[in-house]
Design an enzyme around this catalytic site. Structure first.
Site, PDB file in Angstrom:
ATOM      1  N   TYR A 195      -5.865   9.513   0.752  1.00 10.06           N
ATOM      2  CA  TYR A 195      -5.448   8.166   1.140  1.00 10.06           C
ATOM      3  C   TYR A 195      -6.672   7.280   1.380  1.00 10.06           C
ATOM      4  CZ  TYR A 195      -3.962   4.425   4.284  1.00 10.06           C
ATOM      5  OH  TYR A 195      -3.773   3.206   4.881  1.00 10.06           O
TER       6      TYR A 195
ATOM      7  N   ALA B  14       0.834  -1.202   0.000  1.00  7.98           N
ATOM      8  CA  ALA B  14       0.000   0.000   0.000  1.00  7.98           C
ATOM      9  C   ALA B  14       0.866   1.250   0.000  1.00  7.98           C
ATOM     10  CB  ALA B  14      -0.914   0.025   1.229  1.00  7.98           C
TER      11      ALA B  14
END
Length: 299
Positions: free
Chosen positions: A126, A61
Site C-alpha cells: 500500500y 484510493a
C-alpha cells in the site's frame, strides 16, 4: 461559482469534501465510477473542460492495507496509475491538482516526526503504491500539492473509531497495539484544509506546490486513541471493554505497519497558514455523530 472536481467522492474524505461548508460559493462535482473512468486521462480532461472545474482534489484510493499485499496490481492501478492519468488531465486542462497521500510512505524508523523532505521508504505494498502515485502527480503536473495525512477517521465507513465503537458492544476485552505512534486526523478538518489549498491554488498561480503534511494536532498511540474513544462512548452510555496493551509483534498482519507515523505539519502552516484542530477536541463531536447515525450494538 467556483467548480472543484473531487475524485473518490463516496469515501471518507470525499464525503467530507462534498458536505463541507466551503469558505466561498463552490460547486463540488464528484463523478461516480460508472460515470467517469479515472484511468482515462482524455476522459478526465474532457470532464474538467465540460464542468469548468478549476481544480482537482484526488481523494480516490485503494486503502485496504492488508489486502494490498495479495492484490498488488489493483493497489498500484488505483494509487499510481489513476493519479498519473488525473495529473495528465489536470496539466492538459491547466488546473491545479491536490493529491492525497499517506504516512505509510515512510518506514517509521525515525525517532521524530517526519518532515516533508524525509526519505520515502515504504514497508508495505500500500505504501509503495501511494509513493508511486506521489511521484506521478508531481512529475506530470508540476502545479500540484501532494498532501500526506495519517490515521484518517470520520463518521462514514470503516475506520478505527467506528470499529472500536462496534467492538465495544461485541467483546468485553480488547487487545490494542500500543507501540505505533501517530496523529489521528478528522476527515472533516482535513477536507477544510484541502479546500483552503485548492482555493489558494486557483486564485494564485504562484501558490506553493510540492509535498505537505496535514494531520490533526496531537500525538498518540492506537491504545491511547482507543481508550479516548471508549471514554467518549461511555459519556453517551456506551460500554467500555477491558483493554490490553500489546506490541505490534503480538498482532501479526499481512502488511507491516510503521511504528512511527507522526507527521510534521510545519510546512503547511508556514506556506498556507493552515493547521488542523487537536483531535482530542474534535473527538466528542465525531463519536456523537457516529452513535447518532446508526446503532452499533447489532440492533
Amino acid at each position: 461559482m467556483t467548480v472543484v472536481m473531487v475524485t473518490g467522492g463516496s469515501g471518507q474524505l470525499g464525503g467530507a469534501l462534498r458536505r463541507l461548508s466551503w469558505p466561498r460559493p463552490v460547486e463540488v462535482v464528484a463523478p461516480l465510477r460508472d460515470e467517469l473512468d479515472l484511468a482515462d486521462a482524455d476522459a478526465v480532461s474532457g470532464y474538467l473542460l465540460a464542468t469548468g472545474a478549476r481544480a482537482v482534489i484526488n481523494a480516490a484510493a485503494y486503502t485496504a492495507v492488508d489486502r494490498a499485499e495479495s492484490e498488488q496490481a489493483a493497489a498500484f492501478h488505483a494509487n499510481a496509475q489513476i493519479p498519473a492519468a488525473i495529473a495528465e488531465a489536470a496539466r492538459s486542462a491547466d488546473v491545479p491538482l491536490i493529491h492525497v497521500s499517506t504516512d505509510y510512505v515512510f518506514d517509521g524508523g525515525l525517532a521524530r516526526p517526519y518532515e516533508v523532505g524525509d526519505v520515502v521508504a515504504p514497508i508495505n505494498v500500500y505504501g509503495a503504491s501511494k509513493a508511486a502515485g506521489e511521484l506521478a502527480a508531481r512529475a506530470i503536473q508540476p502545479r500540484s500539492a501532494v498532501v500526506r495525512t495519517s490515521w484518517l477517521v470520520s463518521p462514514d465507513g470503516r475506520n478505527f473509531v467506528t470499529t472500536m465503537l462496534r467492538l465495544a458492544h461485541e467483546r468485553p476485552r480488547l487487545r490494542i497495539v500500543a507501540d505505533q505512534h501517530g496523529r489521528p486526523t478528522i476527515a472533516d478538518d482535513l477536507a477544510k484544509a484541502l479546500a483552503g489549498i485548492a482555493l489558494r491554488m486557483i486564485d494564485d498561480p504562484e501558490a506553493p506546490t510540492g509535498v505537505f503534511h496535514a494531520a490533526s494536532e496531537g500525538e498518540t498511540t492506537w491504545f491511547d486513541f482507543a481508550a479516548a474513544v471508549f471514554a467518549e462512548g461511555a459519556l453517551r452510555g456506551g460500554p467500555v471493554p477491558e483493554l490490553d496493551a500489546i506490541a505490534t509483534a503480538d498482532y501479526p498482519t499481512p502488511a507491516r505497519r510503521p511504528l512511527n507515523s507522526r507527521l510534521s505539519t510545519a510546512r503547511l502552516t508556514r506556506d498556507y497558514g493552515i493547521s488542523l484542530p487537536p483531535w482530542r477536541e474534535r473527538l466528542p463531536d465525531l463519536v456523537g455523530a457516529i452513535l447518532d447515525r446508526a446503532p452499533l450494538n447489532g440492533a
